[in-house]
Design a protein around this motif. Structure first.
Motif, PDB file in Angstrom:
ATOM      1  N   LEU A   1     -22.577  19.902  13.172  1.00  0.00           N
ATOM      2  CA  LEU A   1     -22.205  18.565  13.643  1.00  0.00           C
ATOM      3  C   LEU A   1     -20.501  18.367  13.694  1.00  0.00           C
ATOM      4  O   LEU A   1     -20.102  17.434  14.036  1.00  0.00           O
ATOM      5  N   MET A   2     -20.141  19.211  12.549  1.00  0.00           N
ATOM      6  CA  MET A   2     -18.808  18.954  12.555  1.00  0.00           C
ATOM      7  C   MET A   2     -17.646  19.231  13.509  1.00  0.00           C
ATOM      8  O   MET A   2     -17.812  20.144  14.295  1.00  0.00           O
ATOM      9  N   PRO A   3     -16.638  18.498  13.751  1.00  0.00           N
ATOM     10  CA  PRO A   3     -15.628  18.980  14.819  1.00  0.00           C
ATOM     11  C   PRO A   3     -15.108  20.415  14.445  1.00  0.00           C
ATOM     12  O   PRO A   3     -14.757  20.977  13.385  1.00  0.00           O
ATOM     13  N   LEU A   4     -14.919  21.313  15.729  1.00  0.00           N
ATOM     14  CA  LEU A   4     -14.749  22.602  15.445  1.00  0.00           C
ATOM     15  C   LEU A   4     -13.255  23.063  14.985  1.00  0.00           C
ATOM     16  O   LEU A   4     -12.979  23.779  14.233  1.00  0.00           O
ATOM     17  N   ASN A   5     -12.273  22.168  15.260  1.00  0.00           N
ATOM     18  CA  ASN A   5     -10.864  22.161  14.724  1.00  0.00           C
ATOM     19  C   ASN A   5     -10.565  21.189  13.602  1.00  0.00           C
ATOM     20  O   ASN A   5      -9.271  21.050  13.712  1.00  0.00           O
ATOM     21  N   LEU A   6     -11.324  20.790  13.016  1.00  0.00           N
ATOM     22  CA  LEU A   6     -10.866  19.954  11.722  1.00  0.00           C
ATOM     23  C   LEU A   6     -10.131  20.369  10.947  1.00  0.00           C
ATOM     24  O   LEU A   6     -10.530  21.287  10.135  1.00  0.00           O
ATOM     25  N   ALA A   7      -8.863  20.264  11.090  1.00  0.00           N
ATOM     26  CA  ALA A   7      -7.800  20.946  10.230  1.00  0.00           C
ATOM     27  C   ALA A   7      -7.218  20.055   9.082  1.00  0.00           C
ATOM     28  O   ALA A   7      -6.476  20.548   8.069  1.00  0.00           O
ATOM     29  N   GLY A   8      -7.393  18.765   9.067  1.00  0.00           N
ATOM     30  CA  GLY A   8      -6.989  17.817   7.953  1.00  0.00           C
ATOM     31  C   GLY A   8      -7.952  17.439   6.852  1.00  0.00           C
ATOM     32  O   GLY A   8      -8.301  18.378   5.945  1.00  0.00           O
ATOM     33  N   ASP A   9      -8.565  16.174   7.214  1.00  0.00           N
ATOM     34  CA  ASP A   9      -9.420  15.642   5.930  1.00  0.00           C
ATOM     35  C   ASP A   9     -10.934  15.476   6.546  1.00  0.00           C
ATOM     36  O   ASP A   9     -10.873  14.704   7.689  1.00  0.00           O
ATOM     37  N   LEU A  10     -11.762  15.683   5.779  1.00  0.00           N
ATOM     38  CA  LEU A  10     -13.130  15.179   5.996  1.00  0.00           C
ATOM     39  C   LEU A  10     -13.755  14.455   4.925  1.00  0.00           C
ATOM     40  O   LEU A  10     -13.575  14.913   3.646  1.00  0.00           O
ATOM     41  N   TYR A  11     -14.185  13.231   5.081  1.00  0.00           N
ATOM     42  CA  TYR A  11     -14.483  12.343   3.815  1.00  0.00           C
ATOM     43  C   TYR A  11     -15.672  11.769   4.027  1.00  0.00           C
ATOM     44  O   TYR A  11     -15.967  11.129   5.240  1.00  0.00           O
ATOM     45  N   ILE A  12     -16.883  11.812   3.470  1.00  0.00           N
ATOM     46  CA  ILE A  12     -18.036  11.334   3.620  1.00  0.00           C
ATOM     47  C   ILE A  12     -18.640  10.548   2.371  1.00  0.00           C
ATOM     48  O   ILE A  12     -18.541  11.078   1.436  1.00  0.00           O
ATOM     49  N   ARG A  13     -18.755   9.470   2.623  1.00  0.00           N
ATOM     50  CA  ARG A  13     -19.286   8.517   1.539  1.00  0.00           C
ATOM     51  C   ARG A  13     -20.268   7.472   1.973  1.00  0.00           C
ATOM     52  O   ARG A  13     -20.301   6.877   3.101  1.00  0.00           O
ATOM     53  N   GLY A  14     -21.426   7.327   1.096  1.00  0.00           N
ATOM     54  CA  GLY A  14     -22.474   6.320   1.342  1.00  0.00           C
ATOM     55  C   GLY A  14     -23.225   6.657   2.349  1.00  0.00           C
ATOM     56  O   GLY A  14     -23.859   6.186   3.147  1.00  0.00           O
ATOM     57  N   CYS A  15     -23.209   7.963   2.757  1.00  0.00           N
ATOM     58  CA  CYS A  15     -24.357   8.689   3.707  1.00  0.00           C
ATOM     59  C   CYS A  15     -25.080   9.627   2.868  1.00  0.00           C
ATOM     60  O   CYS A  15     -24.872   9.971   1.798  1.00  0.00           O
ATOM     61  N   ILE A  16     -26.417   9.768   3.483  1.00  0.00           N
ATOM     62  CA  ILE A  16     -27.384  10.583   2.911  1.00  0.00           C
ATOM     63  C   ILE A  16     -27.456  12.037   3.336  1.00  0.00           C
ATOM     64  O   ILE A  16     -27.560  12.023   4.581  1.00  0.00           O
ATOM     65  N   LEU A  17     -27.350  13.040   2.702  1.00  0.00           N
ATOM     66  CA  LEU A  17     -27.090  14.229   2.833  1.00  0.00           C
ATOM     67  C   LEU A  17     -28.234  15.053   2.445  1.00  0.00           C
ATOM     68  O   LEU A  17     -28.963  14.981   1.247  1.00  0.00           O
ATOM     69  N   ALA A  18     -29.045  15.814   3.447  1.00  0.00           N
ATOM     70  CA  ALA A  18     -30.107  16.733   2.887  1.00  0.00           C
ATOM     71  C   ALA A  18     -29.559  17.815   1.996  1.00  0.00           C
ATOM     72  O   ALA A  18     -28.422  18.071   1.706  1.00  0.00           O
ATOM     73  N   ALA A  19     -30.525  18.522   1.199  1.00  0.00           N
ATOM     74  CA  ALA A  19     -30.106  19.365   0.071  1.00  0.00           C
ATOM     75  C   ALA A  19     -29.308  20.643   0.714  1.00  0.00           C
ATOM     76  O   ALA A  19     -28.638  21.142  -0.196  1.00  0.00           O
ATOM     77  N   ASP A  20     -29.687  21.027   2.009  1.00  0.00           N
ATOM     78  CA  ASP A  20     -29.187  22.328   2.508  1.00  0.00           C
ATOM     79  C   ASP A  20     -27.948  21.795   3.468  1.00  0.00           C
ATOM     80  O   ASP A  20     -27.277  22.792   4.122  1.00  0.00           O
ATOM     81  N   SER A  21     -27.094  20.908   3.147  1.00  0.00           N
ATOM     82  CA  SER A  21     -26.129  20.411   3.976  1.00  0.00           C
ATOM     83  C   SER A  21     -24.771  21.179   3.420  1.00  0.00           C
ATOM     84  O   SER A  21     -24.001  21.418   4.454  1.00  0.00           O
ATOM     85  N   PHE A  22     -24.888  21.693   2.567  1.00  0.00           N
ATOM     86  CA  PHE A  22     -23.429  22.308   2.068  1.00  0.00           C
ATOM     87  C   PHE A  22     -23.750  24.120   2.475  1.00  0.00           C
ATOM     88  O   PHE A  22     -22.757  24.828   1.863  1.00  0.00           O
ATOM     89  N   ILE A  23     -24.760  24.339   3.109  1.00  0.00           N
ATOM     90  CA  ILE A  23     -24.997  25.625   3.317  1.00  0.00           C
ATOM     91  C   ILE A  23     -24.562  25.952   4.886  1.00  0.00           C
ATOM     92  O   ILE A  23     -24.339  25.155   5.555  1.00  0.00           O
ATOM     93  N   ASN A  24     -24.391  27.192   5.264  1.00  0.00           N
ATOM     94  CA  ASN A  24     -23.749  27.474   6.348  1.00  0.00           C
ATOM     95  C   ASN A  24     -22.420  26.865   7.051  1.00  0.00           C
ATOM     96  O   ASN A  24     -22.105  26.698   8.061  1.00  0.00           O
ATOM     97  N   SER A  25     -21.480  27.467   5.903  1.00  0.00           N
ATOM     98  CA  SER A  25     -20.266  27.088   6.095  1.00  0.00           C
ATOM     99  C   SER A  25     -19.862  25.634   6.562  1.00  0.00           C
ATOM    100  O   SER A  25     -19.143  25.424   7.449  1.00  0.00           O
ATOM    101  N   PHE A  26     -20.460  24.767   5.983  1.00  0.00           N
ATOM    102  CA  PHE A  26     -20.181  23.234   5.920  1.00  0.00           C
ATOM    103  C   PHE A  26     -18.610  23.214   6.215  1.00  0.00           C
ATOM    104  O   PHE A  26     -18.179  22.375   7.117  1.00  0.00           O
ATOM    105  N   PHE A  27     -17.798  23.509   5.257  1.00  0.00           N
ATOM    106  CA  PHE A  27     -16.446  23.163   5.115  1.00  0.00           C
ATOM    107  C   PHE A  27     -15.326  24.337   5.915  1.00  0.00           C
ATOM    108  O   PHE A  27     -14.272  24.680   5.508  1.00  0.00           O
TER     109      PHE A  27
END
Length: 707
Positions: A680-706
């Motif tokens: 879901l994330m922009p392919l060329n996101l080179a600066g900041d990603l800030y997520i707050r007050g959203c609901i993440l699934a348990a596997d959201s940090f898998i598969n190279s999220f960052f």
């Protein structure tokens, strides 16, 4: 700021605090923090220089180490303080925001004996610096044996001295501009004063203070002669005297002014501010005096370099605070803000200001803070100069524009137009030619705005905030019953999401978002009010105002909000006429907050904005998805995207295709599906990603999220 707290200061402090707590580094955030800090710093400086009693920093002469951190000390106070510290080895100055310069090599001399001073004066080649301080002088009398050698002294201070009188030949100090007498209890009278003297300040000298009072004070005649000068070199008297004496000094006929013929213009402006704050003179009264007694150059300088204070007229129902004070100030330049226009009694009084003649004026803000029935008449009389480049109208309560805002070619080059808290206006001025050169448009808290047409072709910066009756929808979406009901069905899932969001911080953030939307719902529901809607709005309002966090209260608020939200969606999709948001292709900045825009209307709007750099979407409850990849692919310059408080947003759409996006903020969007992480994330996101007050699934940090 606890000593001078008001709503504006509190608001700016909150901006600083909340901004500094954020981890991401955004251009808009940086600008907001800096602007808020500068506002608070200006109030600090006014407060410091507005004091009515001096407070020098008098230290023992044998001091070897000195550290001053996070305290307020002025340039002159530091110079005088350091002047007597001949044993000082280490000096540390940190976070002292009132300092603008360090003492010069020969700026200040502090001595504790007039005998020593006279020996120095007789020394060949010795030059006395600009500031001379006699500190802790225990001699009963003081004289200057070689006054000719004091020709460079402009500022003379007697502090904590036991002398019984000032030097009798003080009058011979031909360049003396400032005299300060503090904590000298034995001094009883003033000697003859030099004609060059522009400022005298007396504090904590009870005998002298008594003798300077009218009518029987021994020194009153000299002081009165000095303070009441009506020559072109008018002077300033700043005395620690009772209120009744200050009132006499401020009475008509007395001129208390800086000698603008021999003093720098920057000091001229600084002392104007001192008048306004320390003596409670209104700033416009100061400007009025400046126009009467000063030169045009002084007037222009002070209004350009003293804008934050000298450009604000706070109208009150008392003499000296009327609009006609502006009548003859046709050299007025820079910016002017006129507040409390509800105190103007009609068009004739407004016309007396003759704003239209002030061709040097570049920025104008006209502000009401409460209602009356004369808003249109007053605004009609406040016709601004055609040369204006920025116009702000705030608190205006009429559904009609004045005639000059209906004249298509009135403004020559108006670049910025702002409407704030104008509760009855339903649209922009109807003639597109009026705003033809406008590149910046701000529409904030205009609750009855129903359409947004006639936008300037050269617009590059647009902000629409809290205009709940503006509903952008395409012809294709009108009357689509299935689409409407599908959106409502998806909203049912929001109950559990909002409940989870509520648990994070005991409902603090959820309450904030719902309160913002509650204000929008109240305005929108005026178009479709029935008893059920009214009842549910009351549940939301009363529940959000309660401080305690009860389970049953949380459930009632969420259920009531969902009911009102369903009525909103049915109303938007039940319209019979489309209203697309068509914006100029050169737009670079776009902010849409607390207005109603559908998914397709947003996609069509963004599709043509190839120059767009920054996009903000806040509290738009009709949004369920961002535009497709095809739309984002064309936004080649989009650098920053902020999405906040869009409670029904479920998908980021094709955001991952945005080619140059470097910063993405996503706040308080509990319906958003973020389970697929990097997909879901922009392919060329080179600066900041800030997520707050959203609901993440348990596997959201898998598969190279960052990645």
């Amino acid at each position: 700021m606890t000593l001078m707290m008001d709503d504006d200061i509190s608001k700016h402090l909150q901006i600083i605090e909340s901004g500094l707590e954020e981890r991401e580094d955004k251009v808009w955030m940086k600008e907001n923090i800096i602007k808020a800090w500068l506002f608070c710093h200006e109030q600090r400086i006014r407060f410091i220089y507005g004091r009515t009693m001096e407070m020098p920093l008098v230290l023992p002469s044998g001091l070897c180490k000195l550290s001053l951190s996070s305290c307020s000390i002025t340039d002159e106070a530091l110079a005088i303080c350091l002047g007597g510290l001949t044993s000082l080895r280490n000096l540390k100055l940190e976070y002292n925001m009132a300092l603008t310069t360090l003492p010069s090599e020969k700026e200040s001399l502090t001595v504790s004996s007039s005998v020593l001073l006279n020996h120095m004066l007789m020394a060949e080649g010795f030059t006395v610096p600009l500031n001379l301080v006699l500190l802790y002088c225990k001699e009963p009398s003081v004289s200057f044996e070689e006054p000719a050698n004091l020709s460079s002294v402009k500022c003379l201070n007697f502090l904590v001295c036991e002398m019984e009188s000032l030097p009798r030949n003080l009058k011979s100090l031909s360049t003396l501009e400032s005299l300060s007498i503090g904590c000298c209890p034995n001094i009883a009278s003033l000697p003859d004063l030099p004609s060059s003297l522009q400022r005298i300040r007396i504090s904590d000298c009870p005998v002298l203070k008594k003798n300077c009072q009218e009518p029987d004070g021994k020194s009153w005649s000299k002081f009165r002669t000095f303070a009441g000068s009506t020559s072109t070199n008018t002077k300033l008297a700043s005395l620690d005297l009772p209120l009744e004496i200050n009132e006499k000094l401020q009475a008509p006929g007395n001129s208390f002014f800086l000698n603008h013929n021999s003093t720098s213009l920057s000091k001229f402006a600084a002392l104007l501010e001192y008048f306004a704050v320390a003596w409670s003179w209104h700033l416009l009264q100061v400007i009025f005096l400046m126009a009467c007694y000063g030169t045009k150059e002084n007037c222009v300088y002070c209004l350009c370099h003293f804008t934050a204070a000298a450009s604000c007229q706070n109208l009150l129902k008392k003499q000296g605070y009327e609009l006609r004070q502006l009548k003859d100030l046709n050299e007025l330049g820079g910016s002017l803000r006129v507040e409390n226009l509800e105190n103007v009694i009609g068009k004739d009084e407004a016309v007396e200001s003759k704003l239209y003649l002030k061709s040097r004026l570049k920025e104008l803000a006209l502000e009401w803070s409460s209602e009356n029935i004369l808003h249109l008449d007053v605004l009609e009389g406040l016709r601004p100069p055609p040369q204006l480049s920025k116009l702000t109208i705030k608190g205006y309560r009429s559904d009609t524009y004045p005639g000059w805002l209906l004249e298509r070619s009135y403004f020559e080059n108006l670049e910025s137009f702002e409407l704030t808290n104008c509760s009855l206006l339903e649209g922009l001025p109807p003639d597109t030619e009026l705003l033809r050169n406008c590149s910046r448009l701000r529409i904030n808290f205009v609750p009855n705005l129903k359409e947004l047409s006639n936008l300037p072709a050269g617009l590059t910066d647009l902000s629409i905030n809290w205009c709940p009756l503006v509903m952008f929808i395409t012809n294709n979406e009108l009357g689509q019953h299935d689409l409407r009901e599908n959106i409502i069905m998806k909203a049912d899932d929001l109950t559990s999401k909002l409940a989870l969001m509520w648990e994070v911080d005991s409902g603090k953030e959820a309450r904030r978002v719902l309160w913002i939307d509650y204000s929008s719902l109240k305005q929108l529901m005026t178009l479709m009010m029935d008893d059920d809607i009214s009842k549910h709005l009351q549940i939301i309002g009363s529940g959000l105002m309660e401080r305690e966090d009860k389970v049953w209260m949380k459930e009632n608020i969420i259920k009531a909000w969902l009911f009102c939200h369903e009525q909103r969606i049915r109303f938007i999709y039940g319209r019979t006429m489309e209203m697309p948001l068509v914006l100029p292709s050169g737009l670079c900045e776009l902010s849409l907050s607390s207005c109603s825009i559908t998914d397709e209307a947003l996609a069509i709007c963004l599709g043509g904005l190839t120059s767009l750099r920054n996009l903000r979407l806040e509290h738009n409850m009709a949004l369920t998805t961002l535009p497709s990849e095809k739309v984002f692919e064309h936004l080649t310059k989009l650098d920053s995207l902020v999405v906040r408080g869009c409670l029904c947003l479920k998908s980021l759409g094709g955001l991952r295709a945005a080619p140059s996006l470097s910063c993405f903020d996503c706040w308080d969007c509990p319906s958003l599906e973020l389970a697929r992480g990097a997909e879901l994330m922009p392919l060329n996101l080179a600066g900041d990603l800030y997520i707050r007050g959203c609901i993440l699934a348990a596997d959201s940090f898998i598969n190279s999220f960052f990645r």
